[in-house]
Design an enzyme around this catalytic site. Structure first.
Site, short mmCIF file in Angstrom:
data_model
loop_
_atom_site.label_atom_id
_atom_site.label_comp_id
_atom_site.label_asym_id
_atom_site.label_seq_id
_atom_site.Cartn_x
_atom_site.Cartn_y
_atom_site.Cartn_z
N ALA A 26 42.82 37.69 27.60
CA ALA A 26 43.33 37.79 28.95
C ALA A 26 43.63 39.25 29.24
CB ALA A 26 44.60 36.96 29.10
N HIS A 86 53.48 39.01 38.31
CA HIS A 86 52.13 39.35 37.83
C HIS A 86 51.20 38.19 38.19
CE1 HIS A 86 53.58 37.66 33.61
NE2 HIS A 86 53.89 36.88 34.60
N GLN A 131 47.27 43.03 41.47
CA GLN A 131 46.72 42.93 40.13
C GLN A 131 45.44 42.10 40.16
OE1 GLN A 131 49.62 41.27 37.40
NE2 GLN A 131 50.51 43.29 36.99
N VAL A 181 50.35 37.10 24.64
CA VAL A 181 49.15 37.45 23.87
C VAL A 181 49.53 37.88 22.45
CG1 VAL A 181 47.69 38.15 25.82
CG2 VAL A 181 49.23 39.83 24.77
N TRP A 193 59.94 42.37 33.61
CA TRP A 193 59.54 42.07 34.98
C TRP A 193 60.78 41.88 35.86
CZ3 TRP A 193 57.04 39.95 30.70
CH2 TRP A 193 55.71 40.35 30.54
N ARG A 233 57.63 43.30 42.43
CA ARG A 233 58.64 43.63 41.42
C ARG A 233 59.83 44.35 42.05
NH1 ARG A 233 55.26 45.09 35.96
NH2 ARG A 233 53.81 43.35 36.25
C1 FA5 Z 1 51.54 42.56 33.17
O1 FA5 Z 1 51.89 42.34 34.31
C2 FA5 Z 1 50.80 41.52 32.36
N1 FA5 Z 1 50.78 40.28 33.09
C3 FA5 Z 1 49.40 42.02 32.05
C4 FA5 Z 1 48.68 41.20 31.06
C5 FA5 Z 1 47.83 40.17 31.45
C6 FA5 Z 1 48.87 41.43 29.68
C7 FA5 Z 1 47.17 39.39 30.54
C8 FA5 Z 1 48.23 40.65 28.75
C9 FA5 Z 1 47.38 39.65 29.17
P1 FA5 Z 1 52.27 45.07 33.20
O2 FA5 Z 1 53.65 44.84 33.64
O3 FA5 Z 1 52.06 46.16 32.21
O4 FA5 Z 1 51.65 43.76 32.56
O5 FA5 Z 1 51.36 45.34 34.46
C10 FA5 Z 1 49.96 45.40 34.38
C11 FA5 Z 1 49.41 46.55 35.22
O6 FA5 Z 1 49.87 46.40 36.56
C12 FA5 Z 1 49.89 47.90 34.79
O7 FA5 Z 1 49.07 48.41 33.78
C13 FA5 Z 1 49.77 48.70 36.04
O8 FA5 Z 1 48.43 49.12 36.23
C14 FA5 Z 1 50.10 47.70 37.10
N2 FA5 Z 1 51.50 47.79 37.53
C15 FA5 Z 1 52.60 47.32 36.91
N3 FA5 Z 1 53.71 47.58 37.61
C16 FA5 Z 1 53.31 48.23 38.73
C17 FA5 Z 1 53.98 48.78 39.87
N4 FA5 Z 1 55.29 48.66 40.04
N5 FA5 Z 1 53.22 49.38 40.83
C18 FA5 Z 1 51.88 49.47 40.68
N6 FA5 Z 1 51.19 48.99 39.66
C19 FA5 Z 1 51.90 48.37 38.67
#
Ligand code: FA5
Length: 326
Positions: free
Chosen positions: A294, A168, A208, A251, A149, A194
């Site tokens: 989650a 997130h 999100q 998780v 992140w 981000r």
């Molecule tokens: C997370 O942010 C974790 N908090 C998700 C999670 C929650 C995992 C609870 C387990 C339990 P990640 O970085 O993969 O995970 O982001 C989750 C989703 O947000 C991605 O699958 C994507 O759909 C979206 N996402 C991530 N980064 C971006 C971005 N820069 N722009 C648009 N969508 C994004």
């Protein structure tokens, strides 16, 4: 000239005036300091008998006030401009109504679907403490997973707490469990940030929706059921999705969920898994009594798939030609 005739002609002149100059001319003619006809009468009073002064004087002064009021009214009417006439036979004009942004529409639909599945909707702060965004989620400062992140850190001038724009919506898991007892099922829609390079599926600011279900007998199979019910309601029964094993520090086990696009390509839409015991420890839940799943899904990505939008950056372009299509 007697006063009655003077009055009649003065009123006529004022009423007939077509513009401010003509009103002014009438004023000079009757009330002008040097040559005004009424002024002359008033000036002549001093040579009259007390009896004449009383009768004529009163009447002349009243007339002067009357004419002054009339002139003022007329000037005000010119200042207001001409009266518009309405053509009642003209066709009506359509009002240009604004409407919701596509992301707002998706947000509303997601809230509705999860509400119907008995979830509560809660929200959390966008400016977050390091502890909620990272530490309590089993990501201490030394943990290499912090690199997942890229973070906008915010200078904190009021306390020693390190602050950031939440990367997130997961910090709300911790906040909610600190303040509530299990069992519960919530979703947390919200804006996230981000510090990363943008491309067609990545923005520095996006949305999100976090989900958290905690209770005595919650399993990953429950997650599969809930997310399938959600996808079918959101995309229709034809939707194809897959789970891939993945890693998130908060998780165990962890998965990622992809959705199949019309061309056959898969797009990652969420991370998920069973809540890690270290997270339960951080919020003082006893991991022997409760379990939970989650998930965190990208709202923009879901909107892109649903509407066939090729580039996430279009959402934030502010271009009405784009927004008006939804
Ligand atoms: C997370 O942010 C974790 N908090 C998700 C999670 C929650 C995992 C609870 C387990 C339990 P990640 O970085 O993969 O995970 O982001 C989750 C989703 O947000 C991605 O699958 C994507 O759909 C979206 N996402 C991530 N980064 C971006 C971005 N820069 N722009 C648009 N969508 C994004």
């Amino acid at each position: 000239m007697d006063l009655t005739a003077l009055k009649a002609s003065a009123i006529q002149d004022i009423e007939r005036a077509n513009n401010t100059q003509e009103v002014e001319a009438a004023r000079v003619k009757y009330l002008g300091r040097k040559e005004g006809e009424l002024t002359a009468i008033l000036r002549g009073l001093k040579d009259m008998t007390p009896e004449e002064k009383r009768t004529l004087g009163t009447a002349a002064n009243e007339l002067r006030q009357e004419l002054e009021a009339l002139i003022e009214k007329k000037l005000a009417a010119f200042a207001r401009g001409p009266r518009t006439r309405f053509d009642v036979t003209k066709p009506g004009k359509k009002l240009a109504l604004g409407h919701a942004h596509p992301l707002t529409k998706i947000d509303t639909q997601i809230r509705e679907i999860f509400s119907s599945l008995n979830f509560s909707v809660v929200e959390g702060p966008e400016l977050e403490e390091e502890r909620y965004n990272f530490d309590a989620l089993n990501i201490p400062g030394w943990h290499p997973a912090r690199d997942m992140w890229d973070t906008f850190w915010v200078k904190n001038e009021v306390s020693a707490k390190r602050m950031l724009m939440r990367t997130h919506t997961s910090p709300m898991q911790v906040r909610y469990m600190e303040a509530h007892k299990a069992p519960f099922q919530i979703i947390v829609p919200g804006r996230t940030f981000r510090y990363e390079a943008t491309d067609a599926s990545h923005e520095i600011n996006f949305y999100q929706v976090e989900g958290l279900v905690v209770g005595p007998d919650v399993t990953l199979a429950n997650f599969k059921f809930v997310i399938e019910a959600f996808f079918k309601r959101f995309f229709g029964s034809e939707v194809e999705f897959r789970f891939r094993p993945s890693y998130f520090p908060f998780v165990e086990p962890g998965v990622e969920v992809d959705i199949r696009l019309p061309g056959g390509r898969w797009l990652e839409v969420m991370g998920a898994g069973m809540v890690h015991r270290n997270v339960f420890d951080a919020v003082k839940y006893d991991f022997r009594n409760v379990q939970g799943f989650a998930f965190g899904m990208g709202l923009d990505r879901l909107a892109m798939i649903k509407y066939g939008i090729p580039d996430i950056r279009l959402f934030y372009s502010g271009d009405l030609r784009f927004t008006k299509q939804f």
